[in-house]
Scaffold this motif. Sequence first.
Motif, mmCIF file in Angstrom:
data_model
loop_
_atom_site.group_PDB
_atom_site.id
_atom_site.type_symbol
_atom_site.label_atom_id
_atom_site.label_comp_id
_atom_site.label_asym_id
_atom_site.label_seq_id
_atom_site.Cartn_x
_atom_site.Cartn_y
_atom_site.Cartn_z
ATOM 1 N N THR A 1 -14.796 -16.774 -6.735
ATOM 2 C CA THR A 1 -14.425 -15.666 -7.593
ATOM 3 C C THR A 1 -12.972 -15.802 -8.003
ATOM 4 O OG1 THR A 1 -14.092 -13.264 -7.663
ATOM 5 C CG2 THR A 1 -13.959 -14.301 -5.515
ATOM 6 N N GLY A 2 -12.652 -15.315 -9.157
ATOM 7 C CA GLY A 2 -11.284 -15.414 -9.634
ATOM 8 C C GLY A 2 -10.378 -14.304 -9.144
ATOM 9 N N THR A 3 -10.954 -13.249 -8.603
ATOM 10 C CA THR A 3 -10.145 -12.108 -8.177
ATOM 11 C C THR A 3 -9.863 -12.107 -6.684
ATOM 12 O OG1 THR A 3 -12.169 -10.776 -7.984
ATOM 13 C CG2 THR A 3 -10.955 -10.655 -10.060
ATOM 14 N N GLY A 4 -10.775 -12.627 -5.908
ATOM 15 C CA GLY A 4 -10.556 -12.675 -4.467
ATOM 16 C C GLY A 4 -10.910 -11.380 -3.770
ATOM 17 N N ARG A 5 -11.095 -11.482 -2.475
ATOM 18 C CA ARG A 5 -11.496 -10.343 -1.641
ATOM 19 C C ARG A 5 -10.541 -10.233 -0.463
ATOM 20 N NH1 ARG A 5 -17.245 -10.620 1.612
ATOM 21 N NH2 ARG A 5 -16.694 -9.263 3.360
ATOM 22 N N PRO A 6 -9.784 -9.133 -0.367
ATOM 23 C CA PRO A 6 -8.910 -8.956 0.802
ATOM 24 C C PRO A 6 -9.739 -8.938 2.075
ATOM 25 C CG PRO A 6 -8.382 -7.377 -0.928
ATOM 26 C CD PRO A 6 -9.675 -8.022 -1.319
ATOM 27 N N MET A 7 -9.269 -9.617 3.099
ATOM 28 C CA MET A 7 -10.072 -9.813 4.305
ATOM 29 C C MET A 7 -9.515 -9.045 5.505
ATOM 30 S SD MET A 7 -12.583 -11.588 3.291
ATOM 31 C CE MET A 7 -13.330 -11.924 4.888
ATOM 32 N N GLY A 8 -10.413 -8.787 6.444
ATOM 33 C CA GLY A 8 -10.026 -8.205 7.716
ATOM 34 C C GLY A 8 -10.414 -6.747 7.843
ATOM 35 N N GLY B 1 -10.288 -0.701 -3.599
ATOM 36 C CA GLY B 1 -8.857 -0.446 -3.644
ATOM 37 C C GLY B 1 -8.189 -0.241 -2.304
ATOM 38 N N VAL B 2 -8.899 -0.516 -1.221
ATOM 39 C CA VAL B 2 -8.337 -0.404 0.129
ATOM 40 C C VAL B 2 -8.049 -1.802 0.655
ATOM 41 C CG1 VAL B 2 -8.731 0.387 2.487
ATOM 42 C CG2 VAL B 2 -9.579 1.731 0.555
ATOM 43 N N GLU B 3 -6.870 -1.980 1.225
ATOM 44 C CA GLU B 3 -6.478 -3.301 1.702
ATOM 45 C C GLU B 3 -7.324 -3.751 2.884
ATOM 46 O OE1 GLU B 3 -3.492 -1.290 -0.530
ATOM 47 O OE2 GLU B 3 -4.344 -0.694 1.406
ATOM 48 N N GLY B 4 -7.302 -5.059 3.131
ATOM 49 C CA GLY B 4 -7.934 -5.598 4.323
ATOM 50 C C GLY B 4 -6.983 -5.580 5.496
ATOM 51 N N GLY B 5 -7.531 -5.710 6.687
ATOM 52 C CA GLY B 5 -6.716 -5.656 7.892
ATOM 53 C C GLY B 5 -5.911 -6.904 8.175
ATOM 54 N N ARG C 1 -3.547 0.784 3.677
ATOM 55 C CA ARG C 1 -3.742 2.214 3.407
ATOM 56 C C ARG C 1 -5.059 2.625 4.051
ATOM 57 N NH1 ARG C 1 -6.525 5.406 -0.422
ATOM 58 N NH2 ARG C 1 -7.208 3.533 -1.558
ATOM 59 N N VAL C 2 -5.001 3.590 4.936
ATOM 60 C CA VAL C 2 -6.194 4.051 5.650
ATOM 61 C C VAL C 2 -6.617 5.402 5.089
ATOM 62 C CG1 VAL C 2 -7.195 4.663 7.875
ATOM 63 C CG2 VAL C 2 -5.478 2.826 7.734
ATOM 64 N N PRO C 3 -7.707 5.465 4.325
ATOM 65 C CA PRO C 3 -8.227 6.769 3.902
ATOM 66 C C PRO C 3 -8.793 7.534 5.100
ATOM 67 C CG PRO C 3 -9.062 4.969 2.525
ATOM 68 C CD PRO C 3 -8.438 4.345 3.735
ATOM 69 N N PRO D 1 0.834 -1.209 0.000
ATOM 70 C CA PRO D 1 0.000 0.000 0.000
ATOM 71 C C PRO D 1 0.862 1.250 0.000
ATOM 72 C CG PRO D 1 0.010 -1.009 2.162
ATOM 73 C CD PRO D 1 0.718 -1.964 1.253
ATOM 74 N N GLU D 2 0.334 2.321 -0.579
ATOM 75 C CA GLU D 2 1.041 3.593 -0.594
ATOM 76 C C GLU D 2 0.036 4.730 -0.494
ATOM 77 O OE1 GLU D 2 1.374 3.900 -5.469
ATOM 78 O OE2 GLU D 2 3.125 3.266 -4.294
ATOM 79 N N VAL D 3 0.503 5.876 -0.062
ATOM 80 C CA VAL D 3 -0.352 7.054 0.039
ATOM 81 C C VAL D 3 -0.803 7.465 -1.359
ATOM 82 C CG1 VAL D 3 -0.391 9.512 0.611
ATOM 83 C CG2 VAL D 3 0.650 7.882 2.196
ATOM 84 N N ARG D 4 -2.122 7.572 -1.542
ATOM 85 C CA ARG D 4 -2.684 7.995 -2.819
ATOM 86 C C ARG D 4 -3.337 9.360 -2.733
ATOM 87 N NH1 ARG D 4 -5.888 2.562 -4.953
ATOM 88 N NH2 ARG D 4 -4.134 1.081 -4.762
#
Length: 344
Positions: free
Chosen positions: A51-58, A113-117, A123-125, A20-23
């Motif tokens: 699903t073929g893409t997956g879902r970041p979790m947490g 586009g935000v990661e899971g925990g 990246r925390v907006p 992750p990076e600051v956007r």
Amino acid sequence: MRAAVMYGAGDVRIEHRPDPEVRQPTDAVVRTLLSCVCGSDLWPYASMPATGTGRPMGHEFLGVVEETGAEVSRVKAGDLVVAPFTYCDNTCDRCARGVHFSCRQGGRYGADGVEGGQGEAVRVPQADGTLVALPVAADSGLLPSLLTLSDVMGTGHHGAVTAGVGRGDSVLVIGDGAVGLCAVIAAGRLGAERILLMGRHTERTDLGRDFGAGEVIAERGAEGVAHVRDLTGGDGVDKVIEAVGSRQALETALDAVVDGGTVSRLGIPQYEQGPVGPSTVLRNITLTGGASPARAYIDELLPDVLDGTISPGRVFDRTFSLDQVPDAYRAMADRQVLKALIAL
């Protein structure tokens, strides 16, 4: 970085993802120290289509700020912070009304586009509105309890607050999961005189007793309601906190509450229609609850965690590494673990 990604029911994988990076100037990047598996994660684990893409979790995590955007001023690199389970600006009209889940600038981890925990960094907006700096060292023994402020302790507290729990009340908590046990803590903290816990897992209900539950009801449905009414002279309890999410749990709550009482729903409903017809209205029952504004409660609950008045971190009964997260999901789904702590 490595992170947990769900590809379908029962299919959680640890894989490499972009760092992750600051956007945006309001972003911060947090290196995760502790995360966990939530009971709500188990619903997609049981039923998510492949699903073929997956879902970041947490969505529950605690860590150290690594980088901030130009407009972030309340936290800085090196700060130990806890993140509520959704991000928010904490300033909009909805946040001001205490519905941070509906923040106009907010959102959820693992989406858009935000990661899971459940990964090495996030990246925390809206970092200024979201993150809360913690006045302890990164190796403090309080970290598990501080992590609960991201969700389960705040959610249990939300149930007690929306139910209107106050001094002298009798309260029934339905559900012996981590949220239900935190609701026991919250009800006692707000002055409940008598707390009943409905659950069937002895190791969990024993913890509930430690947290302040005076009686445990192991029965469900009509038998459980009969037991509650027997313990309360036939009237039922003043307040009910429903922390399961099934229709049966809601029916139990409505049947166990006194006329004129309040039922707060915390469990994510796994039904679309419920028993809210004339009988509920004629008994003057208040039905409330909803998604916790966890950010709103952190400042209130934090001092009690720091001074040891409450110790909600005891709900974590087993620790897993990031590589073991698939095992953590299986263990929780099989009821072998109450709440899995993930140490990175």
